[in-house]
Design an enzyme around this catalytic site. Structure first.
Site, short mmCIF file in Angstrom:
data_model
loop_
_atom_site.label_atom_id
_atom_site.label_comp_id
_atom_site.label_asym_id
_atom_site.label_seq_id
_atom_site.Cartn_x
_atom_site.Cartn_y
_atom_site.Cartn_z
CE LYS A 104 -5.56 7.34 0.65
NZ LYS A 104 -6.45 6.23 1.09
CD GLN A 146 -6.68 3.39 3.37
OE1 GLN A 146 -6.38 4.56 3.20
NE2 GLN A 146 -6.64 2.71 2.38
CG ASP A 204 -12.35 7.61 0.75
OD1 ASP A 204 -11.86 8.04 -0.09
OD2 ASP A 204 -11.99 6.83 1.74
#
Ligand code: NAP
Length: 287
Positions: A52, A96, A119
């Site tokens: 990322k 995460q 997200d």
């Protein structure tokens, strides 16, 4: 022989478009910045986070990483998220997963402000997706939908069978496919005689995390196969949930693993960070 859906190439194309958009925004004085929170020392998470950060660097998105010890208290994690919510320089916040068991991940996701939910995991984003409003769509399902668009695969009236009902993949895919007028069936670990459903699929999306679970005898000729699964086989090689070698000759379209859905997930995350930056600067998002 199936058409191989090339996620690597499509993701590269999307990243190039985003790079141009990011440069244009910078000229207008608008920067994009992603904050990533990682708790503990999970080796797979480290790889995902590194990928990322590389994608951010390529596109011109600023990137900030918060590495927290695995014994961090819930209130300290929440405190950090609240601080990032208020920080005007941060456009997107990503927590995460997985995080250690003593922490409540849903509570943490819920704390992320909707405006920075790149997200697409917060209840506001999920709710908006359900009622068909513009929102942040969870990156993997969003990437799958981009693949359908790119390869002109029309879902209208098609039987789409989704294997897996996780909050991050299976469930958002239900809404995305419904919005494209598909008839959607979802199977999970308690589904009996799963092959009765998979055999009827015009489009089969496998997201369960079991190497080569879907075999040739479970699908019909001409099926479109989207393989979200990422597994390691006995030799340590990356494989999907689908037996690619045996199904590819009878499918019409199929995604490989690696090089299919995986790269699309990161591209769509980058897309969502730029969308967040634009919206926070009162611009309409293009994608
Ligand atoms: P997850 O949270 O573990 O969910 C797995 C789902 O599969 C659950 O709904 C589970 O059913 C179902 N399932 C498990 N065994 C099954 C079986 N034998 N038959 C039918 N259904 C079964 O996993 P996830 O996060 O959605 O991820 C799924 C896979 O996609 C993993 O391999 C993951 O690594 C991969 N993934 C890839 C990307 C990417 O970018 N390519 C992104 C995310 C995930 P129950 O609900 O009944 O337990």
């Amino acid at each position: 022989m199936a058409v191989i859906i090339d996620g690597k190439m499509l993701a590269k194309k999307i990243r190039q478009e985003l790079k141009v958009e990011c440069e244009e925004l910078i000229k207008e004085g608008i920067k994009s910045k992603l904050a990533v929170i990682m708790v503990g020392d999970n080796p797979a998470s480290k790889v995902y986070v590194r990928n990322k950060s590389r994608a951010c660097e390529e596109i011109g998105i600023e990137y900030e990483e918060y590495l927290l010890k695995d014994d961090i208290k819930q209130e300290d994690l929440i405190e950090l998220i609240k601080k990032l919510n208020k920080d005007e320089n941060i456009n997107g916040i990503l927590l995460q997963s997985p995080i250690p068991d003593h922490l409540n991940i849903n509570e943490a996701f819920k704390t992320i402000t909707y405006r920075k939910d790149v997200d697409g995991f917060t209840p506001s984003s999920v709710g908006k997706l359900c009622i068909g409003e513009d929102t942040f769509i969870s990156c993997t399902p969003y990437g799958v939908m981009k693949m359908f668009d790119e390869y002109n695969i029309d879902l209208t009236g098609k039987n789409v069978v989704i294997l897996g009902r996780s909050n991050i993949v299976g469930k958002p895919l239900i809404q995305c496919c419904l919005a494209k007028n598909a008839t959607v069936t979802v199977c999970h670990s308690k589904t009996k005689n799963i092959e009765e459903y998979t055999k009827r699929a015009d489009v089969l999306i496998a997201a369960i995390g079991k190497a080569k679970f879907v075999t040739k005898d479970m699908v019909k000729k001409g099926v479109v196969i989207i393989d979200v699964g990422i597994n390691r086989n006995e030799e340590g090689k990356l494989v999907g949930d689908v037996d690619f070698e045996n199904i590819e000759p009878i499918a019409s379209y199929i995604t490989p693993v690696p090089g299919g859905v995986g790269p699309m997930t990161i591209a769509m995350l980058m897309n969502n960070v730029i969308k967040a930056a634009k919206e926070q600067n009162n611009q309409i998002s293009k994608l």
